[in-house]
Design a protein around this motif. Sequence first.
Motif, PDB file in Angstrom:
ATOM      1  N   ARG A   1      -4.565  -8.426   9.286  1.00  0.00           N
ATOM      2  CA  ARG A   1      -3.932  -8.937   8.128  1.00  0.00           C
ATOM      3  C   ARG A   1      -4.748  -9.775   7.309  1.00  0.00           C
ATOM      4  NH1 ARG A   1       1.702  -7.652   6.566  1.00  0.00           N
ATOM      5  NH2 ARG A   1       2.106  -6.800   8.738  1.00  0.00           N
ATOM      6  N   TRP A   2      -5.303 -10.832   8.112  1.00  0.00           N
ATOM      7  CA  TRP A   2      -6.088 -11.919   7.512  1.00  0.00           C
ATOM      8  C   TRP A   2      -7.135 -11.232   6.782  1.00  0.00           C
ATOM      9  CZ3 TRP A   2      -5.113 -16.658   6.469  1.00  0.00           C
ATOM     10  CH2 TRP A   2      -6.276 -17.727   6.345  1.00  0.00           C
ATOM     11  N   ARG A   3      -7.985 -10.343   7.500  1.00  0.00           N
ATOM     12  CA  ARG A   3      -9.098  -9.654   6.817  1.00  0.00           C
ATOM     13  C   ARG A   3      -8.754  -8.868   5.473  1.00  0.00           C
ATOM     14  NH1 ARG A   3     -11.033 -12.526  10.247  1.00  0.00           N
ATOM     15  NH2 ARG A   3     -12.416 -11.983  11.977  1.00  0.00           N
ATOM     16  N   GLY A   4      -7.510  -8.468   5.546  1.00  0.00           N
ATOM     17  CA  GLY A   4      -7.180  -7.870   4.069  1.00  0.00           C
ATOM     18  C   GLY A   4      -7.170  -8.862   2.814  1.00  0.00           C
ATOM     19  N   LEU A   5      -7.466 -10.193   3.543  1.00  0.00           N
ATOM     20  CA  LEU A   5      -7.298 -10.944   1.969  1.00  0.00           C
ATOM     21  C   LEU A   5      -8.467 -11.249   1.230  1.00  0.00           C
ATOM     22  CD1 LEU A   5      -5.757 -14.469   3.902  1.00  0.00           C
ATOM     23  CD2 LEU A   5      -4.516 -12.528   2.649  1.00  0.00           C
ATOM     24  N   ALA A   6      -9.534 -10.635   2.051  1.00  0.00           N
ATOM     25  CA  ALA A   6     -10.767 -10.581   1.031  1.00  0.00           C
ATOM     26  C   ALA A   6     -10.564  -9.647   0.004  1.00  0.00           C
ATOM     27  CB  ALA A   6     -12.016 -10.139   2.088  1.00  0.00           C
ATOM     28  N   ASP A   7      -9.860  -8.758   0.016  1.00  0.00           N
ATOM     29  CA  ASP A   7      -9.705  -7.394  -1.180  1.00  0.00           C
ATOM     30  C   ASP A   7      -9.025  -8.117  -2.306  1.00  0.00           C
ATOM     31  OD1 ASP A   7     -11.335  -5.884   0.485  1.00  0.00           O
ATOM     32  OD2 ASP A   7      -9.258  -5.341   1.710  1.00  0.00           O
ATOM     33  N   ARG A   8      -8.984  -7.729  -3.436  1.00  0.00           N
ATOM     34  CA  ARG A   8      -8.208  -8.128  -4.540  1.00  0.00           C
ATOM     35  C   ARG A   8      -7.030  -7.130  -4.359  1.00  0.00           C
ATOM     36  NH1 ARG A   8      -8.918 -12.259  -7.922  1.00  0.00           N
ATOM     37  NH2 ARG A   8      -7.340 -10.886  -9.237  1.00  0.00           N
ATOM     38  N   VAL A   9      -5.725  -7.933  -4.305  1.00  0.00           N
ATOM     39  CA  VAL A   9      -4.391  -7.038  -3.895  1.00  0.00           C
ATOM     40  C   VAL A   9      -3.728  -6.356  -5.028  1.00  0.00           C
ATOM     41  CG1 VAL A   9      -4.247  -8.595  -2.036  1.00  0.00           C
ATOM     42  CG2 VAL A   9      -3.184  -9.137  -3.971  1.00  0.00           C
ATOM     43  N   GLY A  10      -4.107  -6.697  -6.329  1.00  0.00           N
ATOM     44  CA  GLY A  10      -3.758  -6.161  -7.510  1.00  0.00           C
ATOM     45  C   GLY A  10      -2.037  -6.093  -7.358  1.00  0.00           C
ATOM     46  N   GLU A  11      -1.655  -5.157  -7.785  1.00  0.00           N
ATOM     47  CA  GLU A  11       0.062  -4.865  -7.636  1.00  0.00           C
ATOM     48  C   GLU A  11       0.876  -4.837  -6.459  1.00  0.00           C
ATOM     49  OE1 GLU A  11       1.436  -5.124 -10.585  1.00  0.00           O
ATOM     50  OE2 GLU A  11      -0.214  -5.246 -11.825  1.00  0.00           O
ATOM     51  N   ARG A  12      -0.101  -5.022  -5.292  1.00  0.00           N
ATOM     52  CA  ARG A  12       0.703  -4.770  -4.175  1.00  0.00           C
ATOM     53  C   ARG A  12       1.492  -6.024  -3.604  1.00  0.00           C
ATOM     54  NH1 ARG A  12      -3.978  -3.431  -0.005  1.00  0.00           N
ATOM     55  NH2 ARG A  12      -5.313  -4.816  -1.434  1.00  0.00           N
ATOM     56  N   LYS A  13       2.524  -5.551  -2.752  1.00  0.00           N
ATOM     57  CA  LYS A  13       3.386  -6.883  -2.562  1.00  0.00           C
ATOM     58  C   LYS A  13       2.724  -7.654  -1.432  1.00  0.00           C
ATOM     59  CE  LYS A  13       8.214  -7.476  -1.006  1.00  0.00           C
ATOM     60  NZ  LYS A  13       9.323  -6.775  -0.808  1.00  0.00           N
ATOM     61  N   LEU A  14       2.754  -9.091  -1.954  1.00  0.00           N
ATOM     62  CA  LEU A  14       2.100 -10.261  -1.074  1.00  0.00           C
ATOM     63  C   LEU A  14       3.080 -10.814  -0.410  1.00  0.00           C
ATOM     64  CD1 LEU A  14      -0.471 -11.931  -3.383  1.00  0.00           C
ATOM     65  CD2 LEU A  14      -0.861 -10.714  -1.296  1.00  0.00           C
ATOM     66  N   VAL A  15       4.531 -11.000  -0.919  1.00  0.00           N
ATOM     67  CA  VAL A  15       5.534 -11.808  -0.341  1.00  0.00           C
ATOM     68  C   VAL A  15       6.689 -10.989   0.279  1.00  0.00           C
ATOM     69  CG1 VAL A  15       6.917 -13.946  -0.598  1.00  0.00           C
ATOM     70  CG2 VAL A  15       4.961 -13.778  -1.631  1.00  0.00           C
ATOM     71  N   HIS A  16       7.172 -11.021   1.328  1.00  0.00           N
ATOM     72  CA  HIS A  16       8.510 -10.207   1.665  1.00  0.00           C
ATOM     73  C   HIS A  16       9.464 -11.432   2.055  1.00  0.00           C
ATOM     74  CE1 HIS A  16      10.864  -7.169   3.240  1.00  0.00           C
ATOM     75  NE2 HIS A  16      11.341  -8.051   4.292  1.00  0.00           N
ATOM     76  N   CYS A  17      10.626 -11.376   1.300  1.00  0.00           N
ATOM     77  CA  CYS A  17      11.732 -12.225   1.538  1.00  0.00           C
ATOM     78  C   CYS A  17      12.681 -11.554   2.448  1.00  0.00           C
ATOM     79  CB  CYS A  17      12.419 -12.620   0.125  1.00  0.00           C
ATOM     80  SG  CYS A  17      11.384 -13.357  -0.936  1.00  0.00           S
TER      81      CYS A  17
END
Length: 495
Positions: free
Chosen positions: A344-360
Amino acid sequence: MREAPRRHPPSIAEERRRLVGQIATVMEASAVVRDPNSRQLLLQELGHALGGALGYRELVVLRPQIVDLVTVCVDRPGGLRCLAECLELLEPGSTQTIALLLLADEWQAVELLADYDISWLRSLLSTLEATAELRRFVTEARATPAPPWCETAWHLFAHLASANSHGAVPPWLSLLDRIAPAVPQASLSRMNHLTAQLAKDWGMTDQVVASAPSPPSPTGTAYLVIQFEKYGGDDDTYIMSHWYQWASPVWQPIRGEDRHVPYGELEAAVDQVVNETERRWAKLAGAVTIEFVLPWQLINEPVDTWRKELDSPMPSPLTTEYPLVIRSLERLRASQWHRVWRSRWRGLADRVGERKLVHCAAQQHADVQLEAILKRETAVVALVLSETPTSDSVGERQLLVGLRSGVPAIVWHRGSSSTVDLCKTVSSMLGDHASGSEVTELPNRAAQLRQQAWSEDPKGLDQHIGHGFVLLFDDPDRQPVGAVHADGDRRKVPA
């Protein structure tokens, strides 16, 4: 103009005589060496350190006896260093002890470079100051701070030459590259020639060229990591460990001394460590982040309210000066969780665009349901808990799910702020189209939120959301486990 004849390197025998003479003169001035009883104790300690009888002659006249002892130490690998450390044991911090430690380093440098004329290099580097930048390089190379008595570039060079090299390029060779910009123009050509020759002879030409100094880059973040762990069956005492590292792209922190601290004295012990670290970094400039590695029993401890300079008339909250986050001791220890954490940390290297970053997390979402959501939404890097993770609560179960699902940032609030407000705050910190770099800025943005709270609501009467805001932020590439202890030993935190 006719070129001056090239001076042949002084023989190792000449350098040996010079250093033996200097060391003997230093020891003659030592109160320990002059006193017969103290001298016997020194010899006893030295015999233990060298693992057997010294095999030197007892002479009536003091100086010949010292020369004979020094000669014995020179002939044994590491003998001079042992002699210096034994004198330090009996005469700590004395002028003679410091001089002997420096000469022991110098002998190692002379032995290492016996085939080269470095007498001029010694004279040259002795005129150059051991700057903060050079000292920082030595600290990173040896994973321990340069001794305070290293006042010149020559002292630092000899200090590095006295240690075993484990990297591709010997650190003393890299140090010459870093010293070059400060060398007077008249000596620079000779210095560069020696560096090139050493690199060639050590088979390091390509590496040294690649690591040639470049213009100073912006100062990065320094870290102070403080860890608490229960001490055996004692419910009131914790083992407090700490690691520190000045800004460096390579994570290789230095481990400080462990302390056993009762629960009620944790804040005071942290204050001591912070002050010690600040004194260690007094000549440096840059940002410092404090990270608390907490066990499950302390995961909701209000460390963000702890203060520094408790003995002063006006202690101040740590959060007004430092970005401050907590980390999970259980996640660091649970290696079976590390693969998904790293993924999951390695995925930070990519631009995430419209993907959901925060889950409440919803109040009713815990256990398997929340875990399934997080496994599906692999782009989520921040989880907001629905409540404070107190013992046996839904928030505690949500926290456990977030940790083992590899979510690097987990947020909750210890006060009365609603989950909706907390989610909006975290989402605004990340922005709508955040990238990995913005996610890693979360500790700094949390620091700004807390500083705003202290400036607008210093007593917490209006319950600014920055009061009680908790950020658990775990970078899997910066783990204190297996760090290098300040005395050079590699120790792992207890399993």
